[in-house]
Design an enzyme around this catalytic site. Structure first.
Site, PDB file in Angstrom:
ATOM      1  N   HIS A  39      21.758 -21.246  77.407  1.00 63.23           N
ATOM      2  CA  HIS A  39      21.025 -20.937  76.172  1.00 63.23           C
ATOM      3  C   HIS A  39      20.538 -22.210  75.490  1.00 63.23           C
ATOM      4  O   HIS A  39      19.428 -22.279  74.985  1.00 63.23           O
ATOM      5  CB  HIS A  39      21.903 -20.122  75.211  1.00 63.23           C
ATOM      6  CG  HIS A  39      21.871 -18.649  75.475  1.00 63.23           C
ATOM      7  ND1 HIS A  39      22.582 -18.073  76.495  1.00 63.23           N
ATOM      8  CD2 HIS A  39      21.189 -17.643  74.869  1.00 63.23           C
ATOM      9  CE1 HIS A  39      22.352 -16.758  76.492  1.00 63.23           C
ATOM     10  NE2 HIS A  39      21.514 -16.474  75.515  1.00 63.23           N
ATOM     11  N   LYS A  40      21.390 -23.205  75.495  1.00 61.92           N
ATOM     12  CA  LYS A  40      21.013 -24.478  74.873  1.00 61.92           C
ATOM     13  C   LYS A  40      19.802 -25.081  75.587  1.00 61.92           C
ATOM     14  O   LYS A  40      18.847 -25.538  74.955  1.00 61.92           O
ATOM     15  CB  LYS A  40      22.207 -25.443  74.968  1.00 61.92           C
ATOM     16  CG  LYS A  40      22.623 -26.003  73.626  1.00 61.92           C
ATOM     17  CD  LYS A  40      23.889 -26.801  73.759  1.00 61.92           C
ATOM     18  CE  LYS A  40      23.868 -27.994  72.829  1.00 61.92           C
ATOM     19  NZ  LYS A  40      25.145 -28.710  72.861  1.00 61.92           N
TER      20      LYS A  40
END
Lengths: 205, 295
Positions: A39-40
């Site tokens: 996600h990052k």
């Protein structure tokens, strides 16, 4: 009475908007796993205006770090239950808005930021039983692809083909309902009234 | 076989037993919860859990993809020969188990974020020693998932808060954890000592079989009260409602400093994986938590 839906991915906004909290969904088609590190990285790419290796439009994101084995150059998924979704809370609303994700699968539910994005852009949260990893793997028919393996096996993007994957309980729908929040608010109320019954001062939340 | 080989073999076997087969007390408690749960969503989750346990045994696969970080609890007889060789054997066992079972690689360097790939790393597997009298070595493999670990809490309460404060802290920890630690959980509560001691006690409480209350009747009644009050919250299986939020609450304590009242709450997900064995001086092995045919 809960309704049951059998859906095929990619999902359309119309299909997703029909779902209400408490419904049960079984999915077939493609599902992509993503956890914290993925996600990052997705958010970094979105901010930089660069494309992802996989088009997620209409697809479900599965909060899952699978247990896999590689045999004769092919990956098999041995166990693949959901991970705690709240860790992805800071990122998911952007992923829904910018990448067109229509469903998030995980455990434990998500917060207001994600719920708002789901209502605004049309997406739902499907809860799968945490720890029921062999049950989940049984309905994963094949590993189509894997990206970002350099994040480590649990954190990579696994593109999975699933058949009748579920039961997924729609816990956050696109109409502002959130079953986790409802259960939790009721639990706090019960706690507070039990304390008052014992004559104890009301706690701050 | 030499000591290090026996320890390594037994540890690999214990890891396999732990991640594939739940101890019978935990299985019984989950089956009972499934029968007795009234909330339809909660009941559906418990059905999935019971079915998943059966499927994992049948296919000889880990119950959960998160095979945890691994702690070994050792009760070492003071006269057991080769104590200095135990830890290296346990590290080799974890590396082997990662490939053979397999386990998910879960050891990540907190600064470089690099995954070691084999579950071995700095201080992992973690080994906790207790020296007892005798010539045997007792090993408990305790792989614990990250979801329930993340909701563990510690409070340094004011001593005036007392047992009432303790109960409130436990209940508020359960409320804040919600569905995240994969309920129905087992809740270990450690009281007293200091910050580290209370958390250690809370973790050790998780090793006690579910049907074994604290031998001290006062503490046993506190466990029973907490069990009732936690389940009265209605958080339920996976946090979606129901009467089974916990399977058991286990309390352990140490005496405290006059100025401190440490309380630690350790959550264990329903997949409560633990397996123990005793190695005798003649090299024979007795499995304590699981029935093992070829032992």
């Amino acid at each position: 009475m809960s309704r049951t839906f059998r859906l095929r991915t990619p999902l359309s906004e119309r299909e997703v908007r029909r779902l209400k909290a408490g419904d049960v969904v079984y999915l077939s088609g493609r599902v992509v796993t993503a956890r914290d590190a993925a996600h990052k990285r997705m958010l970094n790419l979105i901010e930089a205006g660069r494309p992802l290796p996989i088009n997620l439009h209409g697809l479900p994101i599965y909060h899952c770090g699978p247990l896999v084995r590689k045999e004769n150059g092919r990956w098999t998924v041995l166990a693949a239950g959901p991970t705690t979704s709240m860790r992805m809370e800071p990122f998911e609303s952007t992923v829904i808005e910018r990448l067109g994700v229509r469903m998030v699968i995980g455990k434990g539910g998500m917060g207001a930021k994600t719920a708002n994005a789901m209502a605004k852009f049309g997406a739902v949260y499907g809860a799968f039983t945490g720890g029921a990893a062999v049950l989940a793997a049984r309905n994963i028919t094949r590993v189509i692809d894997v990206e970002w393996l350099n994040l480590g096996i649990p954190e990579a993007l696994w593109v999975l083909e699933v058949k009748d994957f579920g039961p997924l309980i729609v816990a956050l729908d696109s109409h502002g309902n959130n079953l986790f929040r409802e259960v939790n608010e009721k639990a706090w109320e019960r706690y507070r009234s039990a304390l008052q019954g014992r004559g104890v001062q009301k706690p701050k939340r | 076989m030499r000591v290090e080989e026996v320890v390594e073999e037994v540890a690999v076997k214990l890891l396999r037993l732990a991640v594939v087969r739940l101890p019978s007390d935990v299985k019984r408690a989950l089956e009972q919860a499934w029968r007795e749960e009234e909330n339809p969503i909660g009941k559906a989750h418990l059905k999935n859990i019971v079915e998943n346990i059966r499927l994992a045994e049948e296919l000889n696969r880990p119950i959960c993809q998160d095979t945890g970080t691994i702690t070994f609890y050792i009760r070492a007889g003071a006269d057991f020969k080769g104590l200095n060789r135990v830890e290296p054997s346990l590290r080799r066992a974890v590396e082997r188990a990662t490939y053979e079972i397999p386990l998910r690689p879960n050891a990540v360097n907190p600064f470089t974020q690099e995954n070691s790939g084999n579950n071995v790393g700095r201080l992992l597997p973690y080994v906790k020693w207790k020296i007892v009298s005798g010539e045997h070595l007792e090993i408990t493999a305790f792989p614990k998932g990250g979801g329930s670990e993340n909701t563990c809490t510690l409070a340094m309460l004011s001593p005036s808060a007392g047992v009432e404060g303790l109960k409130r802290f436990v209940l508020e920890s359960v409320l804040k954890a919600g569905g995240m630690p994969c309920p129905p959980t087992i809740i270990g509560v450690g009281v007293g000592g200091g910050a580290d001691i209370s958390m250690n006690l809370a973790k050790e409480a998780l090793l006690r079989p579910l049907d074994e209350p604290n031998p001290d009747p006062t503490i046993a009644s506190l466990e029973e009260q907490l069990y009732r009050e936690v389940n009265a919250l209605g958080i339920g299986p996976m946090g979606l409602g129901g009467k089974f939020t916990t399977l058991a609450v286990k309390v352990n304590y140490a005496h405290r400093h006059p100025a401190s009242y440490p309380v630690a709450v350790a959550f264990q997900c329903w997949a409560a994986r633990r397996a123990s064995a005793r190695i005798h001086p003649d090299g024979s092995v007795e499995y304590l938590t699981h029935r093992v045919e070829e032992a």
